[in-house]
Design an enzyme around this catalytic site. Structure first.
Site, mmCIF file in Angstrom:
data_model
loop_
_atom_site.group_PDB
_atom_site.id
_atom_site.type_symbol
_atom_site.label_atom_id
_atom_site.label_comp_id
_atom_site.label_asym_id
_atom_site.label_seq_id
_atom_site.Cartn_x
_atom_site.Cartn_y
_atom_site.Cartn_z
ATOM 1 N N GLU A 119 0.811 -1.219 0.000
ATOM 2 C CA GLU A 119 0.000 0.000 0.000
ATOM 3 C C GLU A 119 0.844 1.268 0.000
ATOM 4 O O GLU A 119 0.519 2.239 -0.684
ATOM 5 C CB GLU A 119 -0.957 -0.016 1.196
ATOM 6 C CG GLU A 119 -2.056 -1.073 1.055
ATOM 7 C CD GLU A 119 -2.933 -1.186 2.285
ATOM 8 O OE1 GLU A 119 -2.623 -0.512 3.301
ATOM 9 O OE2 GLU A 119 -3.918 -1.939 2.236
ATOM 10 N N HIS A 168 -10.204 0.488 0.640
ATOM 11 C CA HIS A 168 -10.316 -0.333 1.856
ATOM 12 C C HIS A 168 -11.763 -0.794 2.082
ATOM 13 O O HIS A 168 -12.036 -1.527 3.038
ATOM 14 C CB HIS A 168 -9.806 0.425 3.082
ATOM 15 C CG HIS A 168 -8.325 0.312 3.279
ATOM 16 N ND1 HIS A 168 -7.420 1.052 2.554
ATOM 17 C CD2 HIS A 168 -7.583 -0.483 4.102
ATOM 18 C CE1 HIS A 168 -6.193 0.730 2.933
ATOM 19 N NE2 HIS A 168 -6.267 -0.190 3.858
#
Length: 235
Positions: free
Chosen positions: A136, A169
Site C-alpha cells: 500500500e 479499503h
C-alpha cells in the site's frame, strides 16, 4: 502521467485483489471447500506474491531513492517512532470527530474481518503486519502521491491519494480516518524522503491494532478508547 512499470504495478494490485476475492468463491461452488479457510490462504499467497513482484518492478526507484537520500538506521527509527505517535494522535482525533459530529459507529468492518481471519489462523497476521503496508505504501504514497506531488502540491497530492487509499479499503464510513492517515503517511514520506518510514509506521499501526483487538478484553479496549477521547476533547 505514470511510467509503464507503474501501470504494471497497478495491474498486479488489481489482479491480486481479484484473485483473493474470486478463488474462494470458485473453490466453494466447484468443490464445496470452506470459503473462509480458502480466503485466508488465497489472501496470504496473494499478499506475498504481490509485494514481491511490485518490489522487483520498483527496485530501480527504490535504489535511486536510497542513493539520493541516504539516512541512518537511527534516523529511520526516530522518524518511525515520531510517525507512530503522530498517526495515533491524528487517528484518535479523526475517530472522535466521526463519533461526536457524525454519529459514526467506531467499529471498523475492515478491522473486524482481519481480526476474525487472524483468530481462525494466525498466519493471516502476516498480511496487515507486513505485506499490506509494503504494498500500500509503495502504491499509494510512492507512486500515486509521489507523482501527484511533483505536478501539484502536497495538499492535493495527499488528498487524492488518501481518498483512493480509503475507498479501496471498502470501509467508506471511516473515510475520514483513512484520509487523515494518508496525510500522515504522505507527510512522513516527504519529510524523511524515504518510503521505508511510512511503511514501518503503517506496519506498527496495523500490528498493534490487530493484536489489541485479539488480546485485550473488548470492554477494556472500549474504556481505553473513551479515555483517549476525553484527553483530546474533554469527554
Amino acid at each position: 502521467m505514470f511510467p509503464k512499470r507503474y501501470w504494471f504495478v497497478f495491474l498486479i494490485y488489481v489482479l491480486m485483489l481479484v484473485m483473493t476475492a474470486v478463488v474462494p468463491v470458485i473453490l466453494y461452488f466447484g468443490f464445496g471447500i470452506d470459503p473462509l479457510e480458502v480466503a485466508i490462504y488465497s489472501n496470504v499467497v496473494g499478499f506475498i506474491i504481490g509485494p514481491i513482484l511490485v518490489l522487483l518492478l520498483m527496485r530501480k526507484d527504490l535504489s535511486q531513492e536510497k542513493i539520493a537520500h541516504p539516512i541512518s538506521a537511527g534516523r529511520i527509527i526516530g522518524w518511525t517512532a515520531l510517525g507512530v505517535l503522530l498517526a495515533w494522535n491524528t487517528q484518535a482525533i479523526a475517530a472522535t470527530i466521526e463519533i461526536e459530529f457524525f454519529g459514526i459507529d467506531p467499529s471498523s468492518e475492515n478491522t473486524e474481518v482481519i481480526v476474525e481471519m487472524t483468530r481462525m489462523n494466525p498466519i493471516f497476521l502476516l498480511i496487515p503486519a507486513i505485506s499490506a503496508p509494503i504494498l500500500e505504501e509503495l502504491i499509494f504514497r510512492k507512486i500515486i502521491f509521489g507523482s501527484l506531488y511533483k505536478k501539484f502540491n502536497f495538499f492535493w497530492g495527499a488528498l487524492i491519494s488518501s481518498l483512493i487509499f480509503g475507498v479501496l479499503h471498502m470501509d467508506l464510513t471511516h473515510t475520514l480516518i483513512y484520509t487523515t492517515m494518508g496525510f500522515v503517511f504522505a507527510y512522513l514520506y516527504v519529510q524523511s524522503k524515504r518510503i521505508i518510514v511510512p511503511i514501518l509506521v503503517h506496519m506498527t499501526l496495523n500490528t498493534v491494532t490487530v493484536l489489541a483487538q485479539l488480546l485485550i478484553d473488548p470492554e477494556q479496549l472500549e474504556q481505553i478508547q473513551n479515555n483517549a477521547m476525553f484527553i483530546f476533547f474533554g469527554g
